[in-house]
Write an enzyme that holds these catalytic residues in place. Sequence first.
Site, PDB file in Angstrom:
ATOM      1  CB  CYS A 185      -0.893   0.250   1.400  1.00 41.95           C
ATOM      2  SG  CYS A 185      -0.349  -0.168   2.823  1.00 41.95           S
ATOM      3  CG  HIS A 229      -3.847   0.367   4.392  1.00 43.47           C
ATOM      4  ND1 HIS A 229      -3.299  -0.592   4.144  1.00 43.47           N
ATOM      5  CD2 HIS A 229      -4.707   0.664   4.317  1.00 43.47           C
ATOM      6  CE1 HIS A 229      -3.987  -0.475   2.458  1.00 43.47           C
ATOM      7  NE2 HIS A 229      -5.627   0.438   3.369  1.00 43.47           N
TER       8      HIS A 229
END
Lengths: 96, 517
Positions: free
Chosen positions: B178, B471
């Site tokens: 990510c 994240h």
Amino acid sequence: MSKESQLRALVNQKLIEMGERERLKELLRARLIECGWKDQLKAHCKDVIREKDSEHVTVEDLVAEITPKGRALVPDSVKKELLQRIRAFLAQHATL
Amino acid sequence: MSPAACSHVNGFKVDNWKQNLRVIYRCFVWSGSAETRKRKAKSCVCHVCGAHLSRLHSCLYCVFFGCFAKKHIHEHAKSKRHNLAIDLLYGGIYCFVCQDYIYDKDMEQIAKEEQRKAWKLQGTCSHLFAPAGIGERYSTWEPTKRELELLQHNPKRRRITTNCTIGLRGLINLGNTCFMNCIVQALTHTPLLRDFFLSDRHKCEMKPNSCLVCEMSQLFQEFYSGHRSPHIPFRLLHLVWTHARHLAGYEQQDAHEFLIAALDVLHRHCKGDDNGKKANNPNHCNCIIDQIFTGGLQSDVTCQVCHGVSTTIDPFWDISLDLPGSSTPFWPLSPGSDGSVVNGESQMSGATTLTDCLRRFTRPEHLGSSAKIKCSGCHSYQESTKQLTMKKLPIVACFHLKRFEHSAKLRRKITTYVSFPLELDMTPFMASSKESRMNGQYQQSMDTLNNDNKYSLFAVVNHQGTLESGHYTTFIRQHKDQWFKCDDAIITKASIKDVLDSEGYLLFYHKQFLEYE
């Protein structure tokens, strides 16, 4: 040639020599685009061409049709600005 | 007026006609140099009546100037059988047989070239420059033969409406990637970069399948293809691992590090696009990455004894800002923030703003007695103050909020909320503003009229979680006011409030007004 037209010719000469005429042309072009004059006249041209026979319209026909409207549509502010510029230029080069 | 030029020009197109025509354009229509202007001023009058303003035309066959309005040029054409004339104001060619202006391809070509040359000449006469400067004028695009062919062979057109989602595409997470996906989303929505790649401007000089710029180009094609399924960026990942070894592996990496590494590799692989102007200087190339992202940071070190200033300017791709709560001394800025509104952020006590961070970044810092530097004025080691300001702003400014602390004492994430604006004016942080403040000119009202330093937010990268596991997601701006959240493969619509309330890790701002150089 009358005195007035002589003077006009002289002023014109000076404007061209110093490149000021070109700059004024550019300024005028920019202002007329900004205020929408160019678009208005372009639309008018298209109308004229549509009305007349579009195959046989000459530049002359168009010029004759749109000149009066074009002249009338120039905003006063633009006229004032250019006059001011020309006056300033003449004041600067007052050797005439 | 027939679409092809009339046949009457063929009588003119003999011998050295091209050169003769050029001379006419250069001397009498578009006079660029002072010499030609003088000549034009003196000689461009009607040979019959002496007038100069009634749509003067020049005969193309001999030296004769005549008014158009009063038909003097018409009389000349008839009597001498010279049936071509040129309008001295606009350069149009008139044919007296056809009784209209005609458009001959070769002559048009010459006219355009001479016009451009004259503009260029006028642009360099700086001592005659008035505010209405001329410079390189915009001319409308005319397709070449090849381009017309391509357009005809590829009749499919994509229509961009305000609701279309072209340019939006999810990215599959290939295992903690990510950090890469969020940066790719930001880059594919950088308008200038998108324009560069979609117009195919990269010329590759590397072995096939090893160039990151080519891969970016492919990526843009994928994003703007109209496909809605998420894209799998395995080739990009492989290239990144190959060229930036420190980012290889399946661990979570820092998105900011990835951004800098990616820009660096792209910059290196752009060698083919550098049009050779500054090829000798490795720090100063002309590639698209430098054009968009590179700014100049000015560092002024002032000696406390002789007040001599030593200045250096370093290039930068991003600005890393310290946050309150970090172990570096941060607050207080100025005694008692007065709750004024700057850049659209209200400075209530407590809430930190991006402007606060920038002010802290650009404030003079006293380098203590343990960090004396050698002053060339005093020829000895003296205490000094150092101040950073922006010398040159990049087109895309990336602000990095230093949330990850890796000091010797602790490793942690600083989650303090920092509010950032949609529109940002960088004028107070410019080197030029600092100079005028020092000279006592408090030009605040003038500076806000200067559009050059105004920026708009277009992408925000956020990190959720802790230092160990987290994240990354990105908010990107589409069209003018639509925002979308990109969470790996999932794209959802977002509100401006969502964006502005988010924590913010990397903030991407784009210059509002672009000027030609």
